[in-house]
Design an enzyme around this catalytic site. Structure first.
Site, PDB file in Angstrom:
ATOM      1  CG  LEU A  24      -1.944  -1.057   1.391  1.00  0.00           C
ATOM      2  CD1 LEU A  24      -2.583  -0.959   2.777  1.00  0.00           C
ATOM      3  CD2 LEU A  24      -2.990  -0.940   0.294  1.00  0.00           C
ATOM      4  CG  ASP A  66       1.451  -3.109   2.899  1.00  0.00           C
ATOM      5  OD1 ASP A  66       2.394  -2.326   2.709  1.00  0.00           O
ATOM      6  OD2 ASP A  66       0.410  -3.114   2.209  1.00  0.00           O
ATOM      7  CG  ASP A  72       1.109  -0.871  11.085  1.00  0.00           C
ATOM      8  OD1 ASP A  72       1.163   0.039  11.925  1.00  0.00           O
ATOM      9  OD2 ASP A  72       1.651  -0.805   9.964  1.00  0.00           O
ATOM     10  CG  HIS A 168       0.265   4.471  10.989  1.00  0.00           C
ATOM     11  ND1 HIS A 168       1.005   3.624  10.184  1.00  0.00           N
ATOM     12  CD2 HIS A 168      -0.941   3.881  11.132  1.00  0.00           C
ATOM     13  CE1 HIS A 168       0.264   2.570   9.866  1.00  0.00           C
ATOM     14  NE2 HIS A 168      -0.923   2.706  10.419  1.00  0.00           N
ATOM     15  CB  CYS A 255       6.562   0.172  10.101  1.00  0.00           C
ATOM     16  SG  CYS A 255       6.782   1.859   9.692  1.00  0.00           S
TER      17      CYS A 255
HETATM   18  C1  CIR Z   1       0.584   0.610   4.933  1.00  0.00           C
HETATM   19  O1  CIR Z   1       0.111   1.524   4.243  1.00  0.00           O
HETATM   20  O2  CIR Z   1      -0.066   0.017   5.781  1.00  0.00           O
HETATM   21  C2  CIR Z   1       2.034   0.226   4.709  1.00  0.00           C
HETATM   22  N1  CIR Z   1       2.367   0.416   3.340  1.00  0.00           N
HETATM   23  C3  CIR Z   1       2.951   1.028   5.587  1.00  0.00           C
HETATM   24  C4  CIR Z   1       2.763   0.773   7.050  1.00  0.00           C
HETATM   25  C5  CIR Z   1       3.702   1.542   7.904  1.00  0.00           C
HETATM   26  N2  CIR Z   1       3.531   1.176   9.260  1.00  0.00           N
HETATM   27  C6  CIR Z   1       3.784   1.971  10.289  1.00  0.00           C
HETATM   28  O3  CIR Z   1       4.083   3.148  10.127  1.00  0.00           O
HETATM   29  N3  CIR Z   1       3.617   1.494  11.499  1.00  0.00           N
END
Ligand code: CIR
Length: 262
Positions: A24, A66, A72, A168, A255
């Site tokens: 994503l 992802d 997350d 986030h 992340c």
């Molecule tokens: C997303 O859009 O969920 C992933 N491409 C990126 C997630 C990043 N996660 C975070 O900052 N904790």
């Protein structure tokens, strides 16, 4: 005494798969290069290990592009862990894939059951409280369900707002030590960090906001010289990590791992 918000015995990380090119992103600035991303990930894991922590590295999950953004999927705190309920439909299945690993490590493991949604990237544990930013991924019901669990464990939760257009809460801030937060001016302008010392990202380097304090070092995205200079001057021991490919998917340092004491 070490602080459980900055000092950790363990981390969990997951290697990127070939499907990461389909991850994503808010804006398409090209696909990440899986090989270069793996090399940066190896450096990231080695850096965590260099502090003496045990790092569990999980295999890629090709069906979830992802899935390397493990933060997350769960929240790990003194007292227990909580499985999240991502607001991104394509990421919902990652939670069940992470659950067995945490079930083996945490005696008290809870689940956000819904209907609300909440992602770990919107949660900052500072040691004295848990800050949660509502966002396009984290809604009021999700926060309320987490609050009920944290009440039991004695962690105060403060609900805040992630700025519009920011993925986030932690996209825009990091904990550097129990008293100090690195933040964009945009996020800090809501006064959400009253009671903390706040260091602002230098203008033009807002993309360095997602760093992590891990034991005695700070992992910072590489390529932000003014931020690096400011943090070095403040006495932090920096480890610059190549974030080129993660950044294409709106990811940063936090992340890529779950961090906890076990
Ligand atoms: C997303 O859009 O969920 C992933 N491409 C990126 C997630 C990043 N996660 C975070 O900052 N904790």
């Amino acid at each position: 005494m070490t602080n459980p918000a900055t000092h950790f015995s363990h981390a969990i990380s997951r290697r990127p798969g070939a499907s990461v090119t389909g991850g994503l992103r808010a804006e398409d600035r090209g696909a990440p290069d899986p090989a270069r991303m793996q090399a940066a990930h190896d450096t990231y894991v080695a850096t965590l290990r260099s502090t003496g922590a045990e790092v569990i590295v999980l295999d890629p999950l090709e069906e979830y592009p992802d899935a390397l953004f493990v933060e997350d999927t769960a929240l790990c705190l003194p007292g227990g862990a909580v499985m999240m309920r991502p607001g991104a439909p394509s990421r919902m299945g990652e939670v069940a894939q992470m659950r067995p690993t945490l079930a083996a490590l945490f005696e008290d493991l809870r689940d956000i059951q819904g209907p609300g949604h909440i992602e770990g990237g919107d949660i900052l544990f500072t040691g004295r409280e848990v800050l949660v930013g509502r966002s396009a991924r984290t809604d009021a019901e999700g926060v309320a369900e987490l609050r009920t669990i944290l009440n039991e464990w004695g962690h105060p939760l403060r609900e805040l707002q992630t700025p519009e257009g920011v993925l986030h809460f932690k996209t825009d801030c990091s904990l550097l030590d129990p008293e100090t937060i690195l933040s964009t001016r945009l996020l800090d302008s809501s006064d959400c960090f009253d009671g903390y010392r706040v260091l602002h990202l230098p203008e033009g380097e807002e993309a360095a906001a997602n760093a992590i304090r891990f034991n005695d070092v700070v992992l910072l995205p590489d390529g932000f010289p003014k931020t690096a200079e400011m943090l070095t001057r403040e006495g932090y021991d920096l480890r610059p990590i190549d974030n080129t490919d993660c950044a294409l998917l709106d990811g940063g340092m936090s992340c890529l791992s779950l961090r906890f004491n076990a």
